[in-house]
Design a protein around this motif. Structure first.
Motif, PDB file in Angstrom:
ATOM      1  N   ALA A 149       0.930  -1.139  -0.034  1.00 50.75           N
ATOM      2  CA  ALA A 149       0.099   0.106  -0.033  1.00 50.75           C
ATOM      3  C   ALA A 149       0.780   1.370  -0.140  1.00 50.75           C
ATOM      4  O   ALA A 149       0.467   1.951  -0.530  1.00 50.75           O
ATOM      5  CB  ALA A 149      -0.829  -0.066   1.199  1.00 50.75           C
ATOM      6  N   VAL A 150       2.080   1.160   0.909  1.00 49.82           N
ATOM      7  CA  VAL A 150       2.619   2.471   0.904  1.00 49.82           C
ATOM      8  C   VAL A 150       3.476   2.362  -0.499  1.00 49.82           C
ATOM      9  O   VAL A 150       3.519   3.622  -1.001  1.00 49.82           O
ATOM     10  CB  VAL A 150       3.868   2.377   2.022  1.00 49.82           C
ATOM     11  CG1 VAL A 150       4.930   3.584   1.910  1.00 49.82           C
ATOM     12  CG2 VAL A 150       3.160   2.523   3.388  1.00 49.82           C
ATOM     13  N   VAL A 151       3.984   1.465  -1.112  1.00 54.71           N
ATOM     14  CA  VAL A 151       4.681   1.628  -2.383  1.00 54.71           C
ATOM     15  C   VAL A 151       3.756   2.123  -3.280  1.00 54.71           C
ATOM     16  O   VAL A 151       4.125   2.916  -3.912  1.00 54.71           O
ATOM     17  CB  VAL A 151       5.085   0.210  -2.712  1.00 54.71           C
ATOM     18  CG1 VAL A 151       5.779   0.137  -4.159  1.00 54.71           C
ATOM     19  CG2 VAL A 151       6.377  -0.213  -1.787  1.00 54.71           C
ATOM     20  N   GLU A 152       2.594   1.506  -3.492  1.00 57.86           N
ATOM     21  CA  GLU A 152       1.466   1.996  -4.509  1.00 57.86           C
ATOM     22  C   GLU A 152       1.217   3.459  -4.412  1.00 57.86           C
ATOM     23  O   GLU A 152       1.242   4.297  -5.505  1.00 57.86           O
ATOM     24  CB  GLU A 152       0.367   0.962  -4.432  1.00 57.86           C
ATOM     25  CG  GLU A 152       0.873  -0.407  -4.759  1.00 57.86           C
ATOM     26  CD  GLU A 152      -0.294  -1.293  -4.840  1.00 57.86           C
ATOM     27  OE1 GLU A 152      -1.588  -0.818  -4.084  1.00 57.86           O
ATOM     28  OE2 GLU A 152      -0.014  -2.523  -5.162  1.00 57.86           O
ATOM     29  N   GLN A 153       1.274   3.888  -3.052  1.00 57.97           N
ATOM     30  CA  GLN A 153       0.981   5.356  -2.969  1.00 57.97           C
ATOM     31  C   GLN A 153       2.036   6.288  -3.353  1.00 57.97           C
ATOM     32  O   GLN A 153       1.953   7.319  -4.143  1.00 57.97           O
ATOM     33  CB  GLN A 153       0.731   5.708  -1.427  1.00 57.97           C
ATOM     34  CG  GLN A 153      -0.644   5.063  -0.863  1.00 57.97           C
ATOM     35  CD  GLN A 153      -0.635   5.226   0.735  1.00 57.97           C
ATOM     36  OE1 GLN A 153      -0.010   6.226   1.074  1.00 57.97           O
ATOM     37  NE2 GLN A 153      -1.721   4.612   1.118  1.00 57.97           N
ATOM     38  N   SER A 154       3.343   5.741  -3.213  1.00 60.03           N
ATOM     39  CA  SER A 154       4.569   6.513  -3.729  1.00 60.03           C
ATOM     40  C   SER A 154       4.863   6.499  -5.165  1.00 60.03           C
ATOM     41  O   SER A 154       5.395   7.254  -5.604  1.00 60.03           O
ATOM     42  CB  SER A 154       5.822   5.869  -2.977  1.00 60.03           C
ATOM     43  OG  SER A 154       6.017   4.747  -3.689  1.00 60.03           O
ATOM     44  N   LEU A 155       4.006   5.402  -5.765  1.00 60.67           N
ATOM     45  CA  LEU A 155       4.139   5.483  -7.236  1.00 60.67           C
ATOM     46  C   LEU A 155       2.989   6.336  -8.175  1.00 60.67           C
ATOM     47  O   LEU A 155       3.135   6.453  -9.260  1.00 60.67           O
ATOM     48  CB  LEU A 155       4.100   3.992  -7.495  1.00 60.67           C
ATOM     49  CG  LEU A 155       5.352   3.097  -7.369  1.00 60.67           C
ATOM     50  CD1 LEU A 155       5.068   1.602  -7.707  1.00 60.67           C
ATOM     51  CD2 LEU A 155       6.669   3.496  -7.792  1.00 60.67           C
ATOM     52  N   GLN A 156       2.151   6.734  -7.132  1.00 58.73           N
ATOM     53  CA  GLN A 156       1.065   7.802  -7.958  1.00 58.73           C
ATOM     54  C   GLN A 156       1.732   9.029  -8.493  1.00 58.73           C
ATOM     55  O   GLN A 156       2.758   9.498  -7.700  1.00 58.73           O
ATOM     56  CB  GLN A 156      -0.092   7.891  -6.795  1.00 58.73           C
ATOM     57  CG  GLN A 156      -0.839   6.600  -6.374  1.00 58.73           C
ATOM     58  CD  GLN A 156      -1.509   5.940  -7.651  1.00 58.73           C
ATOM     59  OE1 GLN A 156      -2.163   6.855  -8.570  1.00 58.73           O
ATOM     60  NE2 GLN A 156      -1.540   4.561  -7.526  1.00 58.73           N
ATOM     61  N   PRO A 157       1.045   9.610  -9.420  1.00 61.27           N
ATOM     62  CA  PRO A 157       1.717  11.026  -9.698  1.00 61.27           C
ATOM     63  C   PRO A 157       1.710  11.901  -8.674  1.00 61.27           C
ATOM     64  O   PRO A 157       0.506  11.880  -7.902  1.00 61.27           O
ATOM     65  CB  PRO A 157       0.788  11.514 -10.764  1.00 61.27           C
ATOM     66  CG  PRO A 157       0.052   9.996 -11.351  1.00 61.27           C
ATOM     67  CD  PRO A 157       0.213   9.004 -10.228  1.00 61.27           C
ATOM     68  N   GLY A 158       2.764  12.744  -8.432  1.00 55.54           N
ATOM     69  CA  GLY A 158       2.812  13.448  -7.214  1.00 55.54           C
ATOM     70  C   GLY A 158       2.941  12.978  -5.680  1.00 55.54           C
ATOM     71  O   GLY A 158       3.055  13.589  -5.001  1.00 55.54           O
TER      72      GLY A 158
END
Length: 125
Positions: free
Chosen positions: A28-37
């Motif tokens: 979940a943290v990684v996927e949030q970090s890969l989001q634009p911005g």
């Protein structure tokens, strides 16, 4: 000099506790970090973890070590070869383009499943 040893035979560290985060949390943290911005430092601060830990999780995620398969970017393009009609069935030719780590693989026609499986396994290493 007196040294306290832990059960594993290493020097005991007093007061040092390592947190073990569930794989779902890491993803979940990684996927949030890969989001634009998305900001790794902001996410790390919000979750009380070190930014370097998030970068290590991102690397593990991209290598497929966080419980999910590594995905390859796939582009579907129209077939360049015409459909060949046979007496028993029609055979469609396709084109598959895979890009990873700066390499590009183009597969045209009808590769057999075993060959395609070996190529994909080599790319995922």
């Amino acid at each position: 000099m007196d040294t306290n040893l832990s059960e594993a035979g290493r020097p005991a560290r007093r007061g040092v506790r390592y947190r073990h985060h569930p794989v779902e949390f890491k993803r979940a943290v990684v996927e949030q970090s890969l989001q634009p911005g998305g900001s790794v430092s902001r996410l790390a601060r919000d979750h009380g973890i070190n930014a370097n830990q998030v970068f290590a999780w991102r690397k593990a995620y991209q290598e497929g070590r966080l419980g999910v398969a590594a995905f390859l970017p796939v582009t579907v393009a129209p077939a360049t070869a015409p459909i060949i009609e046979t007496s028993t069935h029609s055979v469609a030719c396709a084109r598959l383009v895979l890009e990873r780590r700066g390499a590009r693989l183009v597969i045209e026609g009808q590769p057999d499943a075993q060959t395609l499986s070996q190529v994909l396994a080599a790319l995922l290493r």
